[in-house]
Design an enzyme around this catalytic site. Structure first.
Site, PDB file in Angstrom:
ATOM      1  N   LYS A  12      50.634  46.730  42.952  1.00 50.06           N
ATOM      2  CA  LYS A  12      50.754  47.376  41.638  1.00 50.06           C
ATOM      3  C   LYS A  12      49.353  47.712  41.144  1.00 50.06           C
ATOM      4  O   LYS A  12      48.348  47.151  41.603  1.00 50.06           O
ATOM      5  CB  LYS A  12      51.482  46.500  40.626  1.00 50.06           C
ATOM      6  CG  LYS A  12      50.850  45.130  40.353  1.00 50.06           C
ATOM      7  CD  LYS A  12      49.674  45.137  39.390  1.00 50.06           C
ATOM      8  CE  LYS A  12      49.054  43.764  39.199  1.00 50.06           C
ATOM      9  NZ  LYS A  12      47.689  43.828  38.601  1.00 50.06           N
ATOM     10  N   PRO A  59      44.957  44.639  49.947  1.00 54.62           N
ATOM     11  CA  PRO A  59      43.653  43.989  49.785  1.00 54.62           C
ATOM     12  C   PRO A  59      43.720  42.802  48.835  1.00 54.62           C
ATOM     13  O   PRO A  59      44.454  42.818  47.839  1.00 54.62           O
ATOM     14  CB  PRO A  59      42.778  45.111  49.222  1.00 54.62           C
ATOM     15  CG  PRO A  59      43.403  46.365  49.736  1.00 54.62           C
ATOM     16  CD  PRO A  59      44.882  46.093  49.715  1.00 54.62           C
ATOM     17  N   GLY A  74      41.951  39.991  46.211  1.00 53.69           N
ATOM     18  CA  GLY A  74      40.905  39.984  45.191  1.00 53.69           C
ATOM     19  C   GLY A  74      40.624  41.358  44.649  1.00 53.69           C
ATOM     20  O   GLY A  74      39.485  41.687  44.312  1.00 53.69           O
ATOM     21  N   ALA A  75      41.678  42.165  44.547  1.00 45.23           N
ATOM     22  CA  ALA A  75      41.502  43.567  44.185  1.00 45.23           C
ATOM     23  C   ALA A  75      42.219  43.969  42.901  1.00 45.23           C
ATOM     24  O   ALA A  75      42.185  45.124  42.503  1.00 45.23           O
ATOM     25  CB  ALA A  75      41.998  44.454  45.333  1.00 45.23           C
ATOM     26  N   GLY A  76      42.897  43.015  42.254  1.00 48.48           N
ATOM     27  CA  GLY A  76      43.652  43.356  41.053  1.00 48.48           C
ATOM     28  C   GLY A  76      44.930  44.109  41.351  1.00 48.48           C
ATOM     29  O   GLY A  76      45.443  44.828  40.493  1.00 48.48           O
ATOM     30  N   GLY A 105      47.793  42.528  42.781  1.00 51.24           N
ATOM     31  CA  GLY A 105      48.966  41.659  42.692  1.00 51.24           C
ATOM     32  C   GLY A 105      49.652  41.378  44.007  1.00 51.24           C
ATOM     33  O   GLY A 105      50.846  41.050  44.020  1.00 51.24           O
ATOM     34  N   GLY A 106      48.936  41.460  45.118  1.00 48.93           N
ATOM     35  CA  GLY A 106      49.574  41.282  46.418  1.00 48.93           C
ATOM     36  C   GLY A 106      50.218  39.922  46.605  1.00 48.93           C
ATOM     37  O   GLY A 106      51.356  39.817  47.078  1.00 48.93           O
ATOM     38  N   GLY A 107      49.514  38.853  46.243  1.00 47.90           N
ATOM     39  CA  GLY A 107      50.081  37.512  46.377  1.00 47.90           C
ATOM     40  C   GLY A 107      51.291  37.316  45.488  1.00 47.90           C
ATOM     41  O   GLY A 107      52.277  36.682  45.891  1.00 47.90           O
ATOM     42  N   ASP A 145      51.828  37.630  36.631  1.00 50.05           N
ATOM     43  CA  ASP A 145      52.352  38.955  36.939  1.00 50.05           C
ATOM     44  C   ASP A 145      53.456  38.936  37.993  1.00 50.05           C
ATOM     45  O   ASP A 145      53.951  39.982  38.405  1.00 50.05           O
ATOM     46  CB  ASP A 145      51.230  39.906  37.371  1.00 50.05           C
ATOM     47  CG  ASP A 145      50.500  39.423  38.625  1.00 50.05           C
ATOM     48  OD1 ASP A 145      50.764  38.302  39.078  1.00 50.05           O
ATOM     49  OD2 ASP A 145      49.639  40.171  39.121  1.00 50.05           O
TER      50      ASP A 145
END
Length: 277
Positions: free
Chosen positions: A18, A100, A102-104, A106-108, A142
């Protein structure tokens, strides 16, 4: 086209990223968190998550290296959370990481929420969206967004969601990920919470080309001071003709919204660039 990845009857799902369109830090909460307002918008940059029944609970990963102890992965935490209320068999969770870190983006959080959705369908737990969001919210501010995975106005800690009408499918989005990662705690150190004159709920209704003047990310000033390369990327996106460009979340990725398809080879030299996401 919005991403719902609703066919979770399969054992493999594809959690998506996102972006934050605007991010305003309004006040500090008594629990140590901050009240904020932001727009979450799903992107077609995806991980792959597979779950199969196994003799014992197991987590493995491939693709991008995931920092930290694998036992702390949010998918495992989601399993532990669900297992307190439901009788679950042991499973082997395999995550192929492409979003990626630490990219903002929301992958995790996406991985955890898609895991909850998959478990709900695969083992017929009978949860509705609100129940899944309640579990997801316990894992991260999030996470709940990725249950319904539709454009939303987020407030509170980012876990109070209001679905909004926002469709950027007629635009061309370019996402740029530099080689640096931004610590969320470091980003917050430079924040001075302040109320907004106008809500993002109203500002997002303006034409995209008007967003530049009114929709801001409160993390940008402090992050740009620490990482000038991120500020430079945003500047280059505007120079290339972006109608709107912004850092996502607390960084470090930056996205640009364009009215036509294009390539930016100059940015590809030192960054990971995703086109048409």
């Amino acid at each position: 086209m919005f991403i719902n990845n609703s066919d979770v009857h399969n054992m493999i799902v594809f959690p998506n990223a996102k972006i934050n369109i605007g991010l305003n830090i309004l006040s500090r909460r008594e629990d140590g968190f901050h009240n904020l307002e932001t727009i979450f918008y799903p992107l077609a940059v995806r991980d792959a998550l597979e779950v199969v029944e196994a003799d014992q609970l197991k987590f493995t990963s491939s693709g991008l290296e995931i920092p930290g102890n694998p036992t702390d992965n949010l998918c495992l935490k989601a399993y532990d959370l669900l297992s307190k209320d439901y009788k679950l068999p042991p499973v082997h969770i395999h995550l192929h990481k492409h979003i990626p870190i630490g990219a903002g983006l929301g992958g995790g959080s996406a991985d955890a929420s898609f895991f909850i959705r998959l478990m709900n369908e695969k083992f017929e737990l009978g949860m509705d969206a609100a129940q899944m969001e309640a579990y997801a919210s316990k894992l991260g501010s999030d996470c709940a967004f990725f249950v319904q995975n539709k454009p939303a106005l987020a407030h509170g800690k980012g876990d109070q969601l209001q679905t909004i009408e926002l469709d950027l499918s007629n635009y061309f989005i370019i996402l740029v990920m530099p080689v640096v990662q931004v610590s969320t705690s470091d980003a917050y150190r430079g924040i001075r919470p302040a109320a907004m004159e106008s809500s993002l709920a109203d500002l997002i209704k303006l034409p995209v080309e008007a967003w530049k003047a009114v929709i801001k990310n409160d993390f940008e000033p402090s992050v740009f001071l620490q990482y000038p390369i991120i500020a430079e990327i945003k500047s280059k996106l505007y120079s290339a003709g972006a109608l709107y460009a912004c850092m996502s979340g607390s960084g470090s990725s930056v996205f640009g919204i364009f009215d036509k398809e294009l390539k930016l080879p100059g940015l590809e030299q030192d960054n990971k660039v995703f086109y048409g996401v």
